[in-house]
Scaffold this active site. Structure first.
Site, short mmCIF file in Angstrom:
data_model
loop_
_atom_site.label_atom_id
_atom_site.label_comp_id
_atom_site.label_asym_id
_atom_site.label_seq_id
_atom_site.Cartn_x
_atom_site.Cartn_y
_atom_site.Cartn_z
N ASP A 1 0.86 -1.18 0.00
CA ASP A 1 0.00 0.00 0.00
C ASP A 1 0.91 1.23 0.00
OD1 ASP A 1 -1.86 1.95 0.37
OD2 ASP A 1 -2.75 1.12 2.20
N ALA B 1 0.65 4.96 -0.14
CA ALA B 1 -0.32 6.06 -0.07
C ALA B 1 0.33 7.41 0.23
CB ALA B 1 -1.39 5.75 0.97
N LYS C 1 -2.94 11.96 -1.29
CA LYS C 1 -2.15 12.81 -0.39
C LYS C 1 -1.14 13.63 -1.19
CE LYS C 1 -4.12 9.87 2.39
NZ LYS C 1 -5.03 9.94 3.47
C1 LMR Z 1 -6.43 8.24 7.21
O1 LMR Z 1 -5.77 7.24 7.52
O2 LMR Z 1 -6.80 9.08 8.04
C2 LMR Z 1 -6.75 8.50 5.77
O3 LMR Z 1 -6.20 7.52 4.97
C3 LMR Z 1 -8.19 8.74 5.52
C4 LMR Z 1 -9.02 7.49 5.63
O4 LMR Z 1 -9.75 7.21 4.66
O5 LMR Z 1 -9.00 6.80 6.65
#
Ligand code: LMR
Length: 395
Positions: free
Chosen positions: A208, A210, A243
């Site tokens: 993952d 992100a 992000k």
């Molecule tokens: C988070 O971890 O706060 C973000 O990835 C938003 C989510 O969808 O949880």
């Protein structure tokens, strides 16, 4: 028909976001959901995105379907961003997805269809939504130790000990960088040891990715994943542009497969494409079209990279200053780890009672496991925040 349904438990992060929005106290502070905030507390649209939106308005001449695999020009740019410019893409294929979450879900479905009896090894802790998402895709789950919360670092021995039980064909979920929720990433030596374990046990990594660009830099943040890509026969990657391009609500992501060879990669992509078609048919276009526009235009790309750089250096500075403030207030070095960790999150050693008190008494919102969004820290209120945290902890 619905009267007998048991009420569903709300997602902890999204419930906190709703609670924060409903709070009318003017001094409220959101350290919860993982969205970047600037020094004014705003989640602004990035400059390059705004410019690309104008260009897209002028240049786009159709809203025809993009097809289940999405725009392959966009997909190529994301593969290059993650795998590196020099990577020979012969074994790599990808589809455009609705966010990194869409990629996680279609990859989960695809892996389950290929290997229905596999166990998926999930880090403990992990992003809370990994669990329902993998469960909804019928994965059998096991947790592996990831974090040593007494010493605020990766529990690598614990991780290796847990994973020594992995069986051939199992799936290994990893965070590519800026581990959510701990901010603790593996070293390159540790990534190499994971690659060796993957090969020894014949398991498939599911990465993952992100937060690329939020840790040390776009290239540095991908170094561990690239090492893995170059050392294992096959793996899958869920990539998010939520992000690093701040395109949260536009839902921009990509599911990438690396096969043992080109024809295996083609077969995997074909399975991925039919999975998408059976799921949501086709991805949304707008955010991916903006991303492709930025990546194909050198001046827009330079503006994007500069702003991403500003965002990352701001978070790094906030980490250092917050750790300093906590050191002064607590008269101890037990919060120093915050300055060393990476990305958007660190976890404070707070109990539920501490977190409830911070919210009720001071309108400070922190996720229930103590996860704090570094980008939400106030530039001018770090001492005050540190004082409040140390006070609830010492009561
Ligand atoms: C988070 O971890 O706060 C973000 O990835 C938003 C989510 O969808 O949880």
């Amino acid at each position: 028909m619905f009267e007998a349904l048991p009420a569903s438990a709300p997602d902890a992060i999204l419930a906190l976001m709703t609670e924060f929005r409903a709070d009318e106290r003017p001094n409220k502070m959101d350290l919860g959901v993982g969205v970047y905030k600037d020094s004014k507390g705003q989640t602004a649209i990035m400059r390059a995105v705004k410019l690309a939106e104008k260009k897209l308005y002028d240049e786009q001449n159709t809203k025809n379907y993009v097809g289940p695999a999405g725009d392959q020009v966009f997909c190529g740019f994301i593969r290059e961003l993650i795998l590196g410019q020099d990577y020979d893409q012969t074994r790599a294929r990808s589809v455009q997805t609705p966010g990194g979450s869409g990629a996680l879900r279609v990859l989960s479905d695809m892996l389950h269809s290929v290997s229905p009896d596999a166990t998926t090894w999930v880090p403990d802790p992990t992003w809370p939504n990994h669990i329902p998402m993998l469960t909804a895709a019928h994965h059998k789950l096991e947790r592996y130790r990831y974090y040593d919360s007494a010493n605020n670092k990766v529990d690598f021995d614990g991780m290796m000990a847990s994973l020594s039980n992995a069986k051939e064909g199992d799936v290994l979920l990893l965070h590519g960088c800026c581990h959510n929720p701990t901010g603790s990433d593996m070293s390159l030596d540790q990534w190499q040891a994971v690659a060796d374990l993957v090969n020894k046990h014949k398991i498939i990594p599911f990465v993952d990715m992100a937060y690329q660009g939020f840790g040390v830099g776009l290239e540095e943040d991908a170094a561990g994943l690239r090492l893995l890509v170059n050392n294992v026969p096959e793996l899958v990657i869920a990539a998010s542009c939520s992000k690093n391009l701040a395109l949260y609500r536009d839902r921009v992501g990509s599911a990438i497969v690396i096969g043992a060879n080109a024809s295996a990669a083609d077969l995997a992509q074909s399975r991925l494409t039919t999975t998408v078609r059976a799921n949501y048919s086709m991805p949304p276009d707008h955010g991916a079209a903006l991303t492709a526009m930025i990546f194909k235009d050198d001046s827009l790309k330079a503006i994007w990279m500069e702003e991403l750089n500003e965002m990352r250096t701001r978070m790094q500075r906030l980490r250092r200053e917050f750790a300093d403030a906590l050191r002064k207030r607590s008269n101890s070095d037990k919060f120093d780890f915050i300055a060393e960790q990476r990305g958007m999150f660190s976890r404070l050693p707070l109990t539920k009672e501490h977190i409830d008190r911070l919210r009720d008494e001071s309108a400070i919102y922190i996720v229930g496991d103590g996860r704090l969004n570094v980008a939400g820290l106030p530039d001018d209120g770090l001492d005050d925040l540190a004082e409040k945290i140390v006070a609830v902890m010492s009561d």
